[in-house]
Design an enzyme around this catalytic site. Structure first.
Site, PDB file in Angstrom:
ATOM      1  N   ASN A 201       0.855  -1.177   0.000  1.00 38.19           N
ATOM      2  CA  ASN A 201       0.000   0.000   0.000  1.00 38.19           C
ATOM      3  C   ASN A 201       0.901   1.240   0.000  1.00 38.19           C
ATOM      4  OD1 ASN A 201       0.700   0.689   2.746  1.00 38.19           O
ATOM      5  ND2 ASN A 201      -0.864  -0.726   3.492  1.00 38.19           N
ATOM      6  N   GLU A 204       3.218   1.640   3.029  1.00 38.85           N
ATOM      7  CA  GLU A 204       4.307   0.656   3.031  1.00 38.85           C
ATOM      8  C   GLU A 204       5.371   0.997   1.995  1.00 38.85           C
ATOM      9  OE1 GLU A 204       1.669  -3.262   4.399  1.00 38.85           O
ATOM     10  OE2 GLU A 204       1.815  -2.704   2.284  1.00 38.85           O
ATOM     11  N   ASP A 269      -6.167  -7.773   1.303  1.00 43.64           N
ATOM     12  CA  ASP A 269      -6.364  -9.209   1.100  1.00 43.64           C
ATOM     13  C   ASP A 269      -7.270  -9.456  -0.104  1.00 43.64           C
ATOM     14  OD1 ASP A 269      -4.915  -9.529   3.434  1.00 43.64           O
ATOM     15  OD2 ASP A 269      -6.676  -9.879   4.689  1.00 43.64           O
TER      16      ASP A 269
END
Length: 317
Positions: A201, A204, A269
């Site tokens: 993301n 990150e 996810d």
């Protein structure tokens, strides 16, 4: 509605075979009402009226892939305890072939959330320990045996110790000709070298590559990291801005399709699971990203770790 150059239907997903490896968890939700403050400390008292359990972490990735119709295997480590048994039962109920190594030396990772009122999260309590070296070595042997039966491998890294051998796993999978998707964690991305696609993301990615002042600078940093890691694609998920795919000499930005955001937990996810199922169904990378973006827009409208159905994704009965 998603427009694909090579249209894919929900039926095509039923032939997809996906292996998910990583840190599986049990998500527990305690729901209740708050009507007073504790006399012992300035904290609310929650009277619990019902509880709920869902697969979390890598188990939620597997659950998302299975919900789209794929044949899914999950390889992970849990404790020899009650949460581990509960997680295994939940996965079986979802139609997932779960090969869980039970390590007596650890506790199954549990995220307990206390929810009050209109889905307002008051508290999260985490229970976790890292698995032993012996169990992880055994998991690596099973991983190698499972590669023949799948098209795509997802390595779902939550930093809980379950992917200690990820460098070897990527090497084994790539030599076997498999597509490897990685949901990364931490600052050391060198261990993901050689994967097909990495899906950090925005936060990150910034932690690894540093800040940027504009889209041009972001593209330079993304392409630099992609080349350094020798990966075919780098997909940065950007919350309300959508997601951007960087491949060799190309950039594809897809704007968000979220209607109303209820909960972003587990959205990553859903993204990587949708990508995996689409790629395993011979959908091209850019079209797979568009599908994943649509799935993310649907799932953030649901509370807690949730899934997207083929009907929701394709509008088919």
């Amino acid at each position: 509605m998603v427009r694909l150059k090579h249209p894919v239907s929900a039926a095509a997903f039923k032939n997809a075979r996906v292996l998910v490896v990583g840190d599986a968890m049990l998500d527990r939700y305690w729901y209740g009402a708050v009507d007073r403050i504790s006399p012992e400390a300035p904290v609310p008292i929650v009277k619990i009226d019902h509880e709920e359990e869902r697969p979390g972490g890598a188990a939620n990735v597997a659950r998302n892939a299975a919900a789209l119709g794929a044949r899914v295997t999950l390889l992970s480590v849990v404790g020899a305890d009650e949460p581990g048994v509960r997680l295994e039962n939940l996965l079986q109920r979802e139609g997932i072939h779960a090969q869980l190594h039970h390590d007596r030396g650890i506790k199954t990772t549990v995220k307990l959330r206390v929810i009050a009122g209109r889905n307002q999260q008051l508290l999260r309590v985490d229970f976790e320990t890292q698995p032993s070296h012996e169990v992880l070595a055994s998991k690596l042997r099973d991983f190698e045996k499972m590669l023949d039966g799948v098209e795509v491998v997802i390595l779902s890294d939550y930093g809980k110790g379950g992917l200690t051998h990820i460098v070897k796993m990527i090497g084994l999978a790539r030599r076997a000709g498999k597509t490897v998707l990685v949901d990364p964690k931490g600052e050391d991305y060198s261990r993901y070298r050689g994967a097909t696609l990495i899906t950090p993301n925005q936060s990150e990615f910034r932690q690894v590559a540093g800040s940027w002042k504009d889209e041009r600078a972001l593209t330079e940093r993304a392409q630099q990291l992609r080349r350094k890691l020798d990966v075919q694609g780098l997909l940065i998920t950007r919350g309300g801005e959508g997601m951007t795919l960087y491949q060799d000499g190309t950039r594809l930005h897809v704007a968000t399709q979220a209607r109303e955001v209820s909960d972003v937990s587990g959205a990553g996810d859903t993204v990587i699971a949708t990508l995996a199922v689409a790629l395993a169904s011979s959908v091209r990378m850019k079209e797979a990203v568009r599908l994943a973006n649509r799935a993310a827009g649907i799932v953030v409208g649901k509370f807690g770790t949730a899934v997207v159905t083929p009907k929701e994704l394709f509008g088919q009965g």
